[in-house]
Design a protein around this motif. Structure first.
Motif, PDB file in Angstrom:
ATOM      1  N   PHE A  79      28.814  51.993  44.033  1.00  0.00           N
ATOM      2  CA  PHE A  79      28.258  50.661  43.850  1.00  0.00           C
ATOM      3  C   PHE A  79      27.595  50.541  42.477  1.00  0.00           C
ATOM      4  CE2 PHE A  79      24.346  48.103  44.037  1.00  0.00           C
ATOM      5  CZ  PHE A  79      24.883  46.852  44.236  1.00  0.00           C
ATOM      6  N   LEU A  80      26.800  51.540  42.095  1.00  0.00           N
ATOM      7  CA  LEU A  80      26.114  51.481  40.803  1.00  0.00           C
ATOM      8  C   LEU A  80      27.095  51.535  39.634  1.00  0.00           C
ATOM      9  CD1 LEU A  80      22.896  53.612  41.354  1.00  0.00           C
ATOM     10  CD2 LEU A  80      23.125  51.133  41.208  1.00  0.00           C
ATOM     11  N   PHE A  81      28.172  52.305  39.748  1.00  0.00           N
ATOM     12  CA  PHE A  81      29.188  52.316  38.688  1.00  0.00           C
ATOM     13  C   PHE A  81      29.835  50.945  38.544  1.00  0.00           C
ATOM     14  CE2 PHE A  81      29.748  57.088  39.359  1.00  0.00           C
ATOM     15  CZ  PHE A  81      28.954  57.396  38.260  1.00  0.00           C
ATOM     16  N   ASN A  82      30.091  50.286  39.667  1.00  0.00           N
ATOM     17  CA  ASN A  82      30.651  48.926  39.614  1.00  0.00           C
ATOM     18  C   ASN A  82      29.690  47.966  38.927  1.00  0.00           C
ATOM     19  OD1 ASN A  82      33.297  48.616  40.727  1.00  0.00           O
ATOM     20  ND2 ASN A  82      32.450  49.318  42.661  1.00  0.00           N
ATOM     21  N   VAL A  83      28.418  48.043  39.280  1.00  0.00           N
ATOM     22  CA  VAL A  83      27.426  47.166  38.652  1.00  0.00           C
ATOM     23  C   VAL A  83      27.362  47.429  37.154  1.00  0.00           C
ATOM     24  CG1 VAL A  83      24.950  46.656  38.510  1.00  0.00           C
ATOM     25  CG2 VAL A  83      26.056  46.831  40.731  1.00  0.00           C
ATOM     26  N   LEU A  84      27.383  48.694  36.759  1.00  0.00           N
ATOM     27  CA  LEU A  84      27.333  49.033  35.339  1.00  0.00           C
ATOM     28  C   LEU A  84      28.525  48.440  34.587  1.00  0.00           C
ATOM     29  CD1 LEU A  84      25.975  50.617  33.031  1.00  0.00           C
ATOM     30  CD2 LEU A  84      27.436  52.526  33.657  1.00  0.00           C
ATOM     31  N   LEU A  85      29.710  48.567  35.152  1.00  0.00           N
ATOM     32  CA  LEU A  85      30.890  47.992  34.499  1.00  0.00           C
ATOM     33  C   LEU A  85      30.803  46.474  34.395  1.00  0.00           C
ATOM     34  CD1 LEU A  85      33.908  50.066  35.810  1.00  0.00           C
ATOM     35  CD2 LEU A  85      33.128  49.818  33.467  1.00  0.00           C
ATOM     36  N   ILE A  86      30.322  45.836  35.443  1.00  0.00           N
ATOM     37  CA  ILE A  86      30.163  44.377  35.405  1.00  0.00           C
ATOM     38  C   ILE A  86      29.186  43.985  34.306  1.00  0.00           C
ATOM     39  CG2 ILE A  86      29.155  42.426  36.663  1.00  0.00           C
ATOM     40  CD1 ILE A  86      30.407  43.605  39.202  1.00  0.00           C
ATOM     41  N   LEU A  87      28.088  44.710  34.219  1.00  0.00           N
ATOM     42  CA  LEU A  87      27.053  44.345  33.255  1.00  0.00           C
ATOM     43  C   LEU A  87      27.491  44.567  31.811  1.00  0.00           C
ATOM     44  CD1 LEU A  87      23.876  45.645  35.095  1.00  0.00           C
ATOM     45  CD2 LEU A  87      24.639  43.287  34.827  1.00  0.00           C
ATOM     46  N   ILE A  88      28.204  45.649  31.536  1.00  0.00           N
ATOM     47  CA  ILE A  88      28.570  45.897  30.138  1.00  0.00           C
ATOM     48  C   ILE A  88      29.716  45.007  29.683  1.00  0.00           C
ATOM     49  CG2 ILE A  88      27.743  48.270  30.156  1.00  0.00           C
ATOM     50  CD1 ILE A  88      30.627  49.204  30.278  1.00  0.00           C
ATOM     51  N   LYS A  89      30.473  44.446  30.623  1.00  0.00           N
ATOM     52  CA  LYS A  89      31.589  43.582  30.238  1.00  0.00           C
ATOM     53  C   LYS A  89      31.246  42.097  30.282  1.00  0.00           C
ATOM     54  CE  LYS A  89      35.716  44.732  31.294  1.00  0.00           C
ATOM     55  NZ  LYS A  89      36.965  45.048  31.919  1.00  0.00           N
ATOM     56  N   ALA A  90      30.025  41.762  30.668  1.00  0.00           N
ATOM     57  CA  ALA A  90      29.646  40.363  30.851  1.00  0.00           C
ATOM     58  C   ALA A  90      29.442  39.655  29.517  1.00  0.00           C
ATOM     59  CB  ALA A  90      28.372  40.281  31.674  1.00  0.00           C
ATOM     60  N   THR A  91      29.801  38.387  29.505  1.00  0.00           N
ATOM     61  CA  THR A  91      29.603  37.561  28.314  1.00  0.00           C
ATOM     62  C   THR A  91      28.691  36.369  28.586  1.00  0.00           C
ATOM     63  OG1 THR A  91      31.588  36.291  28.850  1.00  0.00           O
ATOM     64  CG2 THR A  91      31.844  38.147  27.328  1.00  0.00           C
ATOM     65  N   GLY A  92      28.310  36.144  29.834  1.00  0.00           N
ATOM     66  CA  GLY A  92      27.449  35.019  30.174  1.00  0.00           C
ATOM     67  C   GLY A  92      26.444  35.399  31.237  1.00  0.00           C
ATOM     68  N   VAL A  93      25.311  34.722  31.230  1.00  0.00           N
ATOM     69  CA  VAL A  93      24.236  35.023  32.173  1.00  0.00           C
ATOM     70  C   VAL A  93      24.669  34.740  33.614  1.00  0.00           C
ATOM     71  CG1 VAL A  93      21.892  34.409  32.856  1.00  0.00           C
ATOM     72  CG2 VAL A  93      22.461  34.600  30.439  1.00  0.00           C
ATOM     73  N   LEU A  94      25.285  33.609  33.858  1.00  0.00           N
ATOM     74  CA  LEU A  94      25.694  33.265  35.220  1.00  0.00           C
ATOM     75  C   LEU A  94      26.777  34.198  35.739  1.00  0.00           C
ATOM     76  CD1 LEU A  94      25.624  29.372  35.183  1.00  0.00           C
ATOM     77  CD2 LEU A  94      23.992  30.945  36.191  1.00  0.00           C
ATOM     78  N   VAL A  95      27.638  34.664  34.854  1.00  0.00           N
ATOM     79  CA  VAL A  95      28.676  35.621  35.253  1.00  0.00           C
ATOM     80  C   VAL A  95      28.032  36.888  35.795  1.00  0.00           C
ATOM     81  CG1 VAL A  95      30.551  37.070  34.390  1.00  0.00           C
ATOM     82  CG2 VAL A  95      30.352  34.712  33.625  1.00  0.00           C
ATOM     83  N   ILE A  96      26.982  37.338  35.117  1.00  0.00           N
ATOM     84  CA  ILE A  96      26.285  38.553  35.552  1.00  0.00           C
ATOM     85  C   ILE A  96      25.714  38.355  36.952  1.00  0.00           C
ATOM     86  CG2 ILE A  96      24.250  39.990  35.143  1.00  0.00           C
ATOM     87  CD1 ILE A  96      24.770  39.610  32.142  1.00  0.00           C
ATOM     88  N   PHE A  97      24.984  37.274  37.158  1.00  0.00           N
ATOM     89  CA  PHE A  97      24.336  37.090  38.451  1.00  0.00           C
ATOM     90  C   PHE A  97      25.343  36.862  39.571  1.00  0.00           C
ATOM     91  CE2 PHE A  97      20.703  35.993  35.647  1.00  0.00           C
ATOM     92  CZ  PHE A  97      19.922  37.062  36.017  1.00  0.00           C
ATOM     93  N   TYR A  98      26.401  36.107  39.307  1.00  0.00           N
ATOM     94  CA  TYR A  98      27.403  35.891  40.346  1.00  0.00           C
ATOM     95  C   TYR A  98      28.152  37.183  40.686  1.00  0.00           C
ATOM     96  CZ  TYR A  98      26.799  30.832  40.124  1.00  0.00           C
ATOM     97  OH  TYR A  98      26.291  29.575  40.191  1.00  0.00           O
ATOM     98  N   ASP A  99      28.522  37.958  39.679  1.00  0.00           N
ATOM     99  CA  ASP A  99      29.277  39.180  39.939  1.00  0.00           C
ATOM    100  C   ASP A  99      28.426  40.247  40.612  1.00  0.00           C
ATOM    101  OD1 ASP A  99      31.572  38.088  38.960  1.00  0.00           O
ATOM    102  OD2 ASP A  99      31.475  39.087  37.003  1.00  0.00           O
ATOM    103  N   VAL A 100      27.190  40.399  40.189  1.00  0.00           N
ATOM    104  CA  VAL A 100      26.303  41.376  40.846  1.00  0.00           C
ATOM    105  C   VAL A 100      25.993  40.932  42.269  1.00  0.00           C
ATOM    106  CG1 VAL A 100      24.014  42.428  40.771  1.00  0.00           C
ATOM    107  CG2 VAL A 100      25.357  42.261  38.689  1.00  0.00           C
ATOM    108  N   LEU A 101      25.811  39.651  42.448  1.00  0.00           N
ATOM    109  CA  LEU A 101      25.555  39.125  43.789  1.00  0.00           C
ATOM    110  C   LEU A 101      26.764  39.325  44.699  1.00  0.00           C
ATOM    111  CD1 LEU A 101      23.493  37.554  45.518  1.00  0.00           C
ATOM    112  CD2 LEU A 101      24.607  35.471  44.765  1.00  0.00           C
ATOM    113  N   ALA A 102      27.962  39.210  44.130  1.00  0.00           N
ATOM    114  CA  ALA A 102      29.193  39.371  44.912  1.00  0.00           C
ATOM    115  C   ALA A 102      29.367  40.797  45.420  1.00  0.00           C
ATOM    116  CB  ALA A 102      30.402  38.957  44.096  1.00  0.00           C
TER     117      ALA A 102
END
Length: 147
Positions: A123-146
Motif C-alpha cells: 500500500f505504501l509503495f502505491n501511495v509513493l508512486l502516486i505522489l511522485i507522479k502527481a501533477t495536481g493537488v486534486l489528483v493526489i487527494f483523489y488517488d490516495v483516497l481511492a
C-alpha cells in the motif's frame, strides 16, 4: 480478516472469506502498482522518454509539492497494517501462543502477521508512486483516497 487465517480450519467458510478478501486486496494493489509504473494495459501505446521511464513530472508547483508531503504524512498515519503486524510478531512469542492456544498453529499466526506487513508495505509503495507522479493537488487527494 487476518485473524481468521490462524483461528479457523483451512476448509471452512471463514477461512475462505478471509482468503477472498486478501486476494481481492492483493489484486487491486497489484493492478494499481502496475498501472502507476506504466506497465498497465496501455503500456504498448504510451511512449515515455528514455531519460524518465516512470514519467515523473518536473518543476511542479509549490501547492502540488505541499500536497505530496501532506499525502505522505496522511498515508503514514493511516497505515496500520505494518505496526500491527510487527507488534503481534514482537509481543506474542511461540511459547505464550502455544500456551494460550494449544490447538492453533504458530506458523499460521506468523504467516498471517507477515502477510499483514507485506500488504501494508505494498500500500505504501502505491501511495509513493502516486505522489511522485502527481501533477495536481486534486489528483493526489483523489488517488490516495481511492487506495
Amino acid at each position: 480478516t487476518h485473524t481468521l487465517f490462524f483461528t479457523q480450519p483451512k476448509c471452512s467458510i471463514p477461512f475462505a472469506f478471509a482468503s477472498s478478501i486478501i486476494l481481492i486486496s492483493l489484486v487491486c494493489l497489484a493492478q494499481a502498482f502496475l498501472d502507476n509504473l506504466g506497465l498497465g494495459l496501455d503500456v504498448f501505446t504510451k511512449k515515455l522518454p528514455p531519460d524518465n521511464p516512470l514519467g515523473i513530472p518536473a518543476n511542479v508547483s509549490p501547492s502540488v509539492r505541499l500536497a505530496q508531503y501532506m499525502g505522505i504524512l496522511i498515508a503514514l498515519l493511516m497505515e496500520t497494517e505494518i505496526p500491527t503486524g510487527a507488534y503481534l510478531l514482537r509481543m506474542i512469542p511461540s511459547s505464550s501462543f502455544k500456551k494460550k492456544f494449544p490447538n492453533k498453529s504458530y506458523r499460521r499466526f506468523v504467516a498471517s502477521a507477515m502477510l499483514r506487513v507485506f500488504l501494508g508495505y505494498f500500500f505504501l509503495f502505491n501511495v509513493l508512486l502516486i505522489l511522485i507522479k502527481a501533477t495536481g493537488v486534486l489528483v493526489i487527494f483523489y488517488d490516495v483516497l481511492a487506495l
